[in-house]
Design a protein around this motif. Structure first.
Motif, PDB file in Angstrom:
ATOM      1  N   THR A 154      64.582  55.285  71.898  1.00  0.00           N
ATOM      2  CA  THR A 154      64.974  54.110  72.672  1.00  0.00           C
ATOM      3  C   THR A 154      64.658  52.856  71.878  1.00  0.00           C
ATOM      4  O   THR A 154      63.546  52.689  71.373  1.00  0.00           O
ATOM      5  CB  THR A 154      64.235  54.056  74.022  1.00  0.00           C
ATOM      6  N   ARG A 193      64.281  48.890  72.198  1.00  0.00           N
ATOM      7  CA  ARG A 193      64.101  47.820  73.185  1.00  0.00           C
ATOM      8  C   ARG A 193      64.447  46.479  72.537  1.00  0.00           C
ATOM      9  O   ARG A 193      63.748  46.012  71.628  1.00  0.00           O
ATOM     10  CB  ARG A 193      62.675  47.793  73.726  1.00  0.00           C
ATOM     11  N   ASP A 200      66.754  48.129  77.297  1.00  0.00           N
ATOM     12  CA  ASP A 200      66.396  49.417  76.707  1.00  0.00           C
ATOM     13  C   ASP A 200      67.661  50.200  76.367  1.00  0.00           C
ATOM     14  O   ASP A 200      68.450  50.552  77.246  1.00  0.00           O
ATOM     15  CB  ASP A 200      65.517  50.218  77.663  1.00  0.00           C
ATOM     16  N   PRO A 248      69.155  53.543  74.869  1.00  0.00           N
ATOM     17  CA  PRO A 248      68.945  54.932  74.436  1.00  0.00           C
ATOM     18  C   PRO A 248      69.883  55.252  73.263  1.00  0.00           C
ATOM     19  O   PRO A 248      71.101  55.124  73.388  1.00  0.00           O
ATOM     20  CB  PRO A 248      69.304  55.765  75.677  1.00  0.00           C
TER      21      PRO A 248
END
Length: 201
Positions: free
Chosen positions: A84, A86, A156, A158
């Motif tokens: 992930t 951010r 966030d 993925p």
């Protein structure tokens, strides 16, 4: 749908990138709208938002196969993994009038992915970027004013793969075409599609 083939005999302007899903792209587009209200300039269209991993530049059709082999090698590396990213910063660069979304911290798997890409590209005799990698997504070009780098509500993202993309300049901007996609959990080069293809920025 399979990726569009490059025009035979014509050099392709290509790069490796992360391409967001619809949810992340929408969040980035909303942040771009906020930045545009503050700075003006030209927004990156939602469907063309991306994060460049390695810019290659113009290559012959014959060398595209070498780039796909690079992608296969990196994807098959035992260190390849989903992660992930951010994005929690908004900033700008004065020298090129770009406003971007970035990250306070670069995830180790992302740094490793870029390192492996650059290593494989260099081994295949492609030029690589020597500056430290700074993950960012371009939100605005030709911004009228700059912004001070600041924290924003985190987005966030993925990440489960990366793409090889061709950029074609037209009178209406850049047209992006996905040449190959590599996904986590699949063999090298499998799962390719034209996500992000046929879009202009």
């Amino acid at each position: 749908m399979k990726p569009d083939p490059a025009a035979p005999g014509k050099p392709s302007r290509v790069f490796f990138a992360l391409w967001p899903d619809a949810r992340v792209a929408k969040r980035l587009d909303e942040l771009g709208a906020e930045a545009h209200a503050e700075c003006g300039g030209r927004r990156t269209r939602c469907e063309t938002l991306h994060l460049t991993l390695a810019f290659i530049g113009d290559v012959s059709p014959q060398r595209l196969a070498e780039l796909i082999a690079v992608g296969n090698e990196v994807r098959n590396d035992r260190e390849a993994t989903s992660f992930t990213l951010r994005l929690d910063l908004l900033g700008s660069w004065r020298h090129n009038r770009i406003v971007w979304a970035g990250a306070q911290s670069c995830p180790a798997p992302l740094a490793g992915l870029v390192e492996r890409l650059n290593g494989a590209l260099e081994a295949a005799d492609f030029a690589v970027e020597r500056r430290p990698f700074a993950p960012h997504v371009t939100l605005l070009r030709k911004a009228h004013t700059q912004v001070s780098t600041r924290c924003v509500d985190p987005i966030d993202w993925p990440v489960d793969g990366f793409v090889l993309v061709e950029s074609v300049q037209t009178s209406t901007g850049a047209h992006y075409r996905t040449l190959r996609e590599w996904r986590a959990g699949k063999g090298g080069g499998e799962g390719a599609d034209s996500r992000g293809a046929g879009k202009s920025g």
